[in-house]
Design a protein around this motif. Sequence first.
Motif, PDB file in Angstrom:
ATOM      1  N   SER A  46       0.836  -1.201   0.000  1.00  0.00           N
ATOM      2  CA  SER A  46       0.000   0.000   0.000  1.00  0.00           C
ATOM      3  C   SER A  46       0.875   1.257   0.000  1.00  0.00           C
ATOM      4  N   LEU A  47       1.913   1.247   0.828  1.00  0.00           N
ATOM      5  CA  LEU A  47       2.808   2.407   0.874  1.00  0.00           C
ATOM      6  C   LEU A  47       3.593   2.575  -0.426  1.00  0.00           C
ATOM      7  N   HIS A  49       2.531   1.713  -3.378  1.00  0.00           N
ATOM      8  CA  HIS A  49       1.553   2.255  -4.329  1.00  0.00           C
ATOM      9  C   HIS A  49       1.368   3.757  -4.098  1.00  0.00           C
ATOM     10  N   GLU A  50       1.229   4.140  -2.844  1.00  0.00           N
ATOM     11  CA  GLU A  50       1.056   5.557  -2.516  1.00  0.00           C
ATOM     12  C   GLU A  50       2.296   6.364  -2.908  1.00  0.00           C
ATOM     13  N   ARG A  51       3.501   5.793  -2.658  1.00  0.00           N
ATOM     14  CA  ARG A  51       4.744   6.467  -3.040  1.00  0.00           C
ATOM     15  C   ARG A  51       4.820   6.652  -4.560  1.00  0.00           C
ATOM     16  N   LYS A  53       2.340   6.856  -6.616  1.00  0.00           N
ATOM     17  CA  LYS A  53       1.343   7.859  -6.990  1.00  0.00           C
ATOM     18  C   LYS A  53       1.875   9.271  -6.712  1.00  0.00           C
TER      19      LYS A  53
END
Length: 143
Positions: A46-47, A49-51, A53
């Motif tokens: 999840s992190l 993916h967020e990074r 983005k």
Amino acid sequence: MSKPTITICIDYDLMPVVKELQSRRKFSAFIQDSLRQHRSIIEAESLEHERDKVEQELQALLSKRASIDSKLNNILVEEEKAQSIDDLVIELRSLNDRKKDFEWLGDLPANKKPPQYHQWHNRRIEVFNTLKDMGFDFSKLKE
């Protein structure tokens, strides 16, 4: 504490295992234990993916900034050119106004004229050629 109900998709080849776990009422516990064991992996994904983005947004912003900087630079260059043209026009008008100061020299040969005349004449030609190279419309000079 109430627990939410979720729907999951299962491959057909795993259905016998799921049916067995459901018959013993252990399926929910199995899923929860699996999620707890893999919490760090799930959080890491999840992190990541967020990074990714945020990195894409940053690249888009940097690209937009470069575009804005380019446009701003073009505007500043045009403004500087316009200011430079205005300054040169003022100087050329001033030089042209000084022409009457040298009228007394008349048809005197160039080698007999004083150095001030040559400085004035050379600067006048230089300013004229610079304006010409910048694309100045000399019909505006008569205004």
